[in-house]
Design a protein around this motif. Structure first.
Motif, PDB file in Angstrom:
ATOM      1  N   ARG A  29      59.171   7.618  35.521  1.00  0.00           N
ATOM      2  CA  ARG A  29      57.914   6.888  35.308  1.00  0.00           C
ATOM      3  C   ARG A  29      58.067   5.913  34.143  1.00  0.00           C
ATOM      4  NH1 ARG A  29      53.391   7.144  31.981  1.00  0.00           N
ATOM      5  NH2 ARG A  29      51.414   6.588  32.964  1.00  0.00           N
ATOM      6  N   GLY A  30      58.605   6.393  33.027  1.00  0.00           N
ATOM      7  CA  GLY A  30      58.793   5.548  31.850  1.00  0.00           C
ATOM      8  C   GLY A  30      59.729   4.383  32.112  1.00  0.00           C
ATOM      9  N   PHE A  31      60.794   4.647  32.857  1.00  0.00           N
ATOM     10  CA  PHE A  31      61.738   3.586  33.214  1.00  0.00           C
ATOM     11  C   PHE A  31      61.039   2.497  34.025  1.00  0.00           C
ATOM     12  CE2 PHE A  31      64.085   2.062  36.909  1.00  0.00           C
ATOM     13  CZ  PHE A  31      64.925   1.156  36.278  1.00  0.00           C
ATOM     14  N   VAL A  32      60.250   2.910  35.022  1.00  0.00           N
ATOM     15  CA  VAL A  32      59.548   1.943  35.872  1.00  0.00           C
ATOM     16  C   VAL A  32      58.571   1.129  35.037  1.00  0.00           C
ATOM     17  CG1 VAL A  32      57.932   1.668  37.807  1.00  0.00           C
ATOM     18  CG2 VAL A  32      59.860   3.248  38.008  1.00  0.00           C
ATOM     19  N   ILE A  33      57.801   1.789  34.193  1.00  0.00           N
ATOM     20  CA  ILE A  33      56.811   1.088  33.359  1.00  0.00           C
ATOM     21  C   ILE A  33      57.494   0.077  32.443  1.00  0.00           C
ATOM     22  CG2 ILE A  33      55.198   1.389  31.432  1.00  0.00           C
ATOM     23  CD1 ILE A  33      54.257   3.981  32.830  1.00  0.00           C
ATOM     24  N   GLU A  34      58.570   0.470  31.775  1.00  0.00           N
ATOM     25  CA  GLU A  34      59.278  -0.444  30.875  1.00  0.00           C
ATOM     26  C   GLU A  34      59.799  -1.664  31.629  1.00  0.00           C
ATOM     27  OE1 GLU A  34      62.372   1.483  28.659  1.00  0.00           O
ATOM     28  OE2 GLU A  34      60.994   2.985  27.856  1.00  0.00           O
ATOM     29  N   THR A  35      60.342  -1.444  32.804  1.00  0.00           N
ATOM     30  CA  THR A  35      60.881  -2.548  33.602  1.00  0.00           C
ATOM     31  C   THR A  35      59.768  -3.474  34.078  1.00  0.00           C
ATOM     32  OG1 THR A  35      62.685  -1.105  34.343  1.00  0.00           O
ATOM     33  CG2 THR A  35      62.316  -3.127  35.593  1.00  0.00           C
ATOM     34  N   VAL A  36      58.679  -2.899  34.537  1.00  0.00           N
ATOM     35  CA  VAL A  36      57.566  -3.715  35.033  1.00  0.00           C
ATOM     36  C   VAL A  36      56.953  -4.532  33.906  1.00  0.00           C
ATOM     37  CG1 VAL A  36      55.245  -3.625  36.035  1.00  0.00           C
ATOM     38  CG2 VAL A  36      57.066  -2.198  36.982  1.00  0.00           C
ATOM     39  N   GLN A  37      56.826  -3.966  32.718  1.00  0.00           N
ATOM     40  CA  GLN A  37      56.213  -4.678  31.598  1.00  0.00           C
ATOM     41  C   GLN A  37      56.998  -5.920  31.185  1.00  0.00           C
ATOM     42  OE1 GLN A  37      55.646  -1.341  28.885  1.00  0.00           O
ATOM     43  NE2 GLN A  37      53.435  -1.499  29.182  1.00  0.00           N
ATOM     44  N   ILE A  38      58.274  -5.961  31.483  1.00  0.00           N
ATOM     45  CA  ILE A  38      59.075  -7.161  31.216  1.00  0.00           C
ATOM     46  C   ILE A  38      58.560  -8.324  32.067  1.00  0.00           C
ATOM     47  CG2 ILE A  38      61.374  -8.200  31.491  1.00  0.00           C
ATOM     48  CD1 ILE A  38      62.488  -5.337  30.899  1.00  0.00           C
ATOM     49  N   HIS A  39      58.209  -8.028  33.306  1.00  0.00           N
ATOM     50  CA  HIS A  39      57.798  -9.059  34.262  1.00  0.00           C
ATOM     51  C   HIS A  39      56.279  -9.211  34.370  1.00  0.00           C
ATOM     52  CE1 HIS A  39      61.942  -9.372  35.608  1.00  0.00           C
ATOM     53  NE2 HIS A  39      61.978  -8.055  35.512  1.00  0.00           N
ATOM     54  N   ALA A  40      55.557  -8.166  33.991  1.00  0.00           N
ATOM     55  CA  ALA A  40      54.088  -8.184  34.054  1.00  0.00           C
ATOM     56  C   ALA A  40      53.542  -7.491  32.806  1.00  0.00           C
ATOM     57  CB  ALA A  40      53.599  -7.499  35.318  1.00  0.00           C
ATOM     58  N   PRO A  41      53.517  -8.196  31.681  1.00  0.00           N
ATOM     59  CA  PRO A  41      53.097  -7.582  30.416  1.00  0.00           C
ATOM     60  C   PRO A  41      51.668  -7.051  30.421  1.00  0.00           C
ATOM     61  CG  PRO A  41      53.934  -9.818  30.054  1.00  0.00           C
ATOM     62  CD  PRO A  41      53.913  -9.583  31.513  1.00  0.00           C
ATOM     63  N   ASP A  42      50.857  -7.498  31.369  1.00  0.00           N
ATOM     64  CA  ASP A  42      49.459  -7.055  31.427  1.00  0.00           C
ATOM     65  C   ASP A  42      49.284  -5.743  32.193  1.00  0.00           C
ATOM     66  OD1 ASP A  42      50.104  -8.150  33.896  1.00  0.00           O
ATOM     67  OD2 ASP A  42      48.094  -8.930  34.245  1.00  0.00           O
ATOM     68  N   LEU A  43      50.375  -5.070  32.534  1.00  0.00           N
ATOM     69  CA  LEU A  43      50.292  -3.805  33.270  1.00  0.00           C
ATOM     70  C   LEU A  43      49.404  -2.814  32.520  1.00  0.00           C
ATOM     71  CD1 LEU A  43      51.310  -1.833  35.517  1.00  0.00           C
ATOM     72  CD2 LEU A  43      53.145  -1.220  33.932  1.00  0.00           C
ATOM     73  N   ASP A  44      48.427  -2.260  33.227  1.00  0.00           N
ATOM     74  CA  ASP A  44      47.536  -1.244  32.649  1.00  0.00           C
ATOM     75  C   ASP A  44      48.142   0.125  32.946  1.00  0.00           C
ATOM     76  OD1 ASP A  44      45.547   0.456  31.819  1.00  0.00           O
ATOM     77  OD2 ASP A  44      43.985  -0.389  33.110  1.00  0.00           O
ATOM     78  N   ILE A  45      48.820   0.706  31.953  1.00  0.00           N
ATOM     79  CA  ILE A  45      49.534   1.961  32.201  1.00  0.00           C
ATOM     80  C   ILE A  45      48.588   3.135  32.465  1.00  0.00           C
ATOM     81  CG2 ILE A  45      51.616   1.268  31.000  1.00  0.00           C
ATOM     82  CD1 ILE A  45      50.748   2.985  28.652  1.00  0.00           C
ATOM     83  N   THR A  46      47.311   2.979  32.132  1.00  0.00           N
ATOM     84  CA  THR A  46      46.357   4.059  32.426  1.00  0.00           C
ATOM     85  C   THR A  46      46.080   4.156  33.926  1.00  0.00           C
ATOM     86  OG1 THR A  46      44.381   2.670  32.132  1.00  0.00           O
ATOM     87  CG2 THR A  46      45.243   3.810  30.174  1.00  0.00           C
ATOM     88  N   GLN A  47      46.423   3.109  34.669  1.00  0.00           N
ATOM     89  CA  GLN A  47      46.197   3.089  36.116  1.00  0.00           C
ATOM     90  C   GLN A  47      47.456   3.440  36.916  1.00  0.00           C
ATOM     91  OE1 GLN A  47      43.053   2.642  37.410  1.00  0.00           O
ATOM     92  NE2 GLN A  47      42.499   2.740  35.250  1.00  0.00           N
ATOM     93  N   VAL A  48      48.553   3.752  36.238  1.00  0.00           N
ATOM     94  CA  VAL A  48      49.802   4.114  36.909  1.00  0.00           C
ATOM     95  C   VAL A  48      49.696   5.548  37.403  1.00  0.00           C
ATOM     96  CG1 VAL A  48      52.291   4.446  36.609  1.00  0.00           C
ATOM     97  CG2 VAL A  48      51.140   2.518  35.490  1.00  0.00           C
ATOM     98  N   THR A  49      50.023   5.752  38.684  1.00  0.00           N
ATOM     99  CA  THR A  49      50.011   7.111  39.237  1.00  0.00           C
ATOM    100  C   THR A  49      51.410   7.484  39.704  1.00  0.00           C
ATOM    101  OG1 THR A  49      49.425   6.365  41.469  1.00  0.00           O
ATOM    102  CG2 THR A  49      47.598   6.918  39.988  1.00  0.00           C
ATOM    103  N   VAL A  50      51.689   8.775  39.628  1.00  0.00           N
ATOM    104  CA  VAL A  50      52.992   9.301  40.024  1.00  0.00           C
ATOM    105  C   VAL A  50      52.773  10.431  41.011  1.00  0.00           C
ATOM    106  CG1 VAL A  50      55.108  10.416  39.213  1.00  0.00           C
ATOM    107  CG2 VAL A  50      53.963   8.735  37.770  1.00  0.00           C
ATOM    108  N   GLN A  51      53.595  10.445  42.055  1.00  0.00           N
ATOM    109  CA  GLN A  51      53.505  11.520  43.040  1.00  0.00           C
ATOM    110  C   GLN A  51      54.917  11.953  43.428  1.00  0.00           C
ATOM    111  OE1 GLN A  51      51.214  10.518  46.498  1.00  0.00           O
ATOM    112  NE2 GLN A  51      51.471  12.528  47.410  1.00  0.00           N
ATOM    113  N   ASP A  52      55.137  13.258  43.412  1.00  0.00           N
ATOM    114  CA  ASP A  52      56.418  13.806  43.860  1.00  0.00           C
ATOM    115  C   ASP A  52      56.411  13.949  45.370  1.00  0.00           C
ATOM    116  OD1 ASP A  52      57.166  14.006  41.216  1.00  0.00           O
ATOM    117  OD2 ASP A  52      56.775  16.154  41.071  1.00  0.00           O
ATOM    118  N   SER A  53      57.590  13.823  45.975  1.00  0.00           N
ATOM    119  CA  SER A  53      57.699  14.037  47.417  1.00  0.00           C
ATOM    120  C   SER A  53      57.482  15.514  47.732  1.00  0.00           C
ATOM    121  CB  SER A  53      59.061  13.577  47.931  1.00  0.00           C
ATOM    122  OG  SER A  53      60.095  14.379  47.379  1.00  0.00           O
TER     123      SER A  53
END
Length: 90
Positions: A29-53
């Motif tokens: 999750r942290g890896f994805v957020i860090e990578t996305v913030q490079i390209h979309a700094p306005d990412l609202d991390i409070t709206q990020v959801t994670v689901q396991d298979s």
């Protein structure tokens, strides 16, 4: 019979949904957020959801960004896939 064209996206596109799927790891999750913030700094991390298979092998991270153009989306996709940690970006 004419071939149907995919819908055109008008940029900027607020609330553009993205789902990133990769192998389940504590820091995925942290890896994805860090990578996305490079390209979309306005990412609202409070709206990020994670689901396991079902079997716990994979994890999906879902979020929305304000997509500014195709170059932004291509760069984000390329960087996520190049990491070797991501199986699919939808």
């Amino acid at each position: 019979m004419s071939e149907q064209q995919p819908p055109k996206i008008e940029f900027p596109c607020p609330d553009y949904p993205i789902k990133v799927i990769g192998h389940n790891a504590d820091d995925f999750r942290g890896f994805v957020i860090e990578t996305v913030q490079i390209h979309a700094p306005d990412l609202d991390i409070t709206q990020v959801t994670v689901q396991d298979s079902r079997n716990g092998r994979f994890q999906s991270v879902r979020f929305t960004i304000t997509a500014t153009g195709t170059d932004q989306l291509k760069a984000l996709h390329t960087e996520l896939m190049a990491s070797g940690r991501v199986q699919m970006v939808i």
